[in-house]
Design a protein around this motif. Structure first.
Motif, mmCIF file in Angstrom:
data_model
loop_
_atom_site.group_PDB
_atom_site.id
_atom_site.type_symbol
_atom_site.label_atom_id
_atom_site.label_comp_id
_atom_site.label_asym_id
_atom_site.label_seq_id
_atom_site.Cartn_x
_atom_site.Cartn_y
_atom_site.Cartn_z
ATOM 1 N N ALA A 1 1.885 16.648 10.825
ATOM 2 C CA ALA A 1 0.628 16.510 11.944
ATOM 3 C C ALA A 1 -0.719 15.772 11.631
ATOM 4 O O ALA A 1 -1.207 16.554 12.613
ATOM 5 N N LYS A 2 -0.256 14.840 10.760
ATOM 6 C CA LYS A 2 -1.935 14.035 10.685
ATOM 7 C C LYS A 2 -0.740 13.047 10.468
ATOM 8 O O LYS A 2 -0.168 11.960 10.173
ATOM 9 N N GLY A 3 -2.953 11.909 10.601
ATOM 10 C CA GLY A 3 -2.554 10.338 10.158
ATOM 11 C C GLY A 3 -2.285 9.780 9.390
ATOM 12 O O GLY A 3 -1.894 11.053 7.940
ATOM 13 N N LEU A 4 -2.105 9.287 8.411
ATOM 14 C CA LEU A 4 -1.719 8.688 7.373
ATOM 15 C C LEU A 4 -2.834 7.810 6.566
ATOM 16 O O LEU A 4 -3.920 7.904 7.211
ATOM 17 N N GLU A 5 -3.072 8.402 5.546
ATOM 18 C CA GLU A 5 -3.913 8.228 4.475
ATOM 19 C C GLU A 5 -3.340 7.481 3.645
ATOM 20 O O GLU A 5 -2.813 7.552 3.079
ATOM 21 N N VAL A 6 -4.807 6.154 2.976
ATOM 22 C CA VAL A 6 -4.743 5.554 2.092
ATOM 23 C C VAL A 6 -5.096 5.464 0.497
ATOM 24 O O VAL A 6 -5.849 6.340 1.087
ATOM 25 N N ARG B 1 1.125 -1.198 -0.024
ATOM 26 C CA ARG B 1 0.234 0.035 -0.355
ATOM 27 C C ARG B 1 0.753 1.107 -0.124
ATOM 28 O O ARG B 1 2.410 1.460 0.072
ATOM 29 N N ILE C 1 2.610 -5.182 9.162
ATOM 30 C CA ILE C 1 3.221 -4.157 8.034
ATOM 31 C C ILE C 1 4.523 -3.722 7.944
ATOM 32 O O ILE C 1 4.499 -3.189 8.973
ATOM 33 N N PHE D 1 -5.741 4.962 9.424
ATOM 34 C CA PHE D 1 -5.043 5.042 11.409
ATOM 35 C C PHE D 1 -5.671 6.634 11.704
ATOM 36 O O PHE D 1 -6.422 7.446 10.895
ATOM 37 N N GLY D 2 -5.291 6.582 13.254
ATOM 38 C CA GLY D 2 -6.137 8.131 14.038
ATOM 39 C C GLY D 2 -4.727 9.233 13.280
ATOM 40 O O GLY D 2 -3.542 8.917 12.932
ATOM 41 N N SER D 3 -4.494 10.344 14.203
ATOM 42 C CA SER D 3 -3.929 11.297 13.717
ATOM 43 C C SER D 3 -2.547 11.622 15.039
ATOM 44 O O SER D 3 -1.900 12.133 14.568
ATOM 45 N N TYR E 1 0.952 4.978 1.115
ATOM 46 C CA TYR E 1 -0.160 5.813 2.857
ATOM 47 C C TYR E 1 0.209 7.454 1.577
ATOM 48 O O TYR E 1 1.824 6.953 1.543
ATOM 49 N N LEU F 1 -5.384 -0.525 6.580
ATOM 50 C CA LEU F 1 -5.189 0.173 8.422
ATOM 51 C C LEU F 1 -6.106 1.318 8.228
ATOM 52 O O LEU F 1 -5.672 2.101 7.401
#
Lengths: 111, 115
Positions: free
Chosen positions: A41-46, A34, A99, B106-108, A36, B104
């Motif tokens: 400062a943010k989460g991961l986006e697939v 995958r 992973i 993910f949160g921030s 991402y 997956l």
């Protein structure tokens, strides 16, 4: 232990030019890949998932997988400044749910 | 769907204090993962739960780190006697885990700073 390496470390492209990112992995039994994206400062986006050799397109994002060469790439068509982010390659082995992530490519898209 | 919720967003502790990080997975997701992200090490796997049971904690530093999932709606990562080298962004992710191919989400993250 799986090794996942990404190149280049950073990439600057002009808006509208194709951006190409590379990822190599060490475990040839890996079967789940995958890409991402992580904005600051943010989460991961697939972005796109690929499980067999060849190509998989999701909108402007296309992944190419060549397991014989232990290589998966991401191509971003018509990148925009909002695509500026860190892009992470994620690789999963067939044998378990671990992973492994690469260290990322910092992409900057200039207007 | 609120996504994976992590609290707090930022936490500052003094050396030697305890830190507890919280994660609420997406409703209906049965797998929860914890990762740690630093500039030097990148994203490191810590631990993984499926249906609340610990499946793989091979990435967890053994002595001061522990994780639990007491119910399907939250997981905690506890760090005892925090050290400056524990400073990182701690990311939680959940997955439907219906098959091994699941993505997956993910949160921030929680940014932990140990002074």
């Amino acid at each position: 232990q799986q090794k996942v390496q990404q190149s280049p470390e950073s990439l600057t492209v002009s808006e509208g030019a194709m951006a190409s990112l590379n990822c190599t992995f060490s475990d040839g039994t890996s079967n789940n890949f995958r890409w991402y994206r992580q904005h600051s400062a943010k989460g991961l986006e697939v972005l796109v998932s690929i499980f067999s050799d060849g190509e998989k397109e999701e909108g402007r994002f296309t992944a190419h997988l060549n397991r014989a060469n232990l290589h998966v790439s991401l191509h971003i068509r018509e990148p925009q400044p909002s695509d500026s982010a860190v892009y992470l390659c994620a690789v999963k082995r067939r044998s378990n749910n671990r992973i492994f992530f690469g260290d990322g490519t910092q992409l900057v898209v200039k207007p | 769907n609120a996504g994976v919720i992590q609290t707090p967003r930022h936490k500052v502790t003094g050396k030697g204090q305890e830190a507890t990080l919280w994660c609420e997975p997406i409703s209906g997701h049965s797998a929860v993962f914890w990762y740690r992200q630093t500039i030097v090490q990148g994203l490191e796997f810590l631990t993984y739960f499926r249906n609340q049971a610990p499946i793989d904690d091979s990435g967890m530093p053994k002595e001061r780190f522990s994780a639990q999932m007491p119910n399907q709606s939250h997981s905690t990562l506890k760090i005892q006697s925090t050290q400056p080298q524990d400073s990182a962004v701690y990311l939680c992710a959940s997955s439907p885990a219906k098959s091994s191919a699941e993505t997956l989400y993910f949160g921030s993250g929680t940014r932990l700073t140990v002074l």
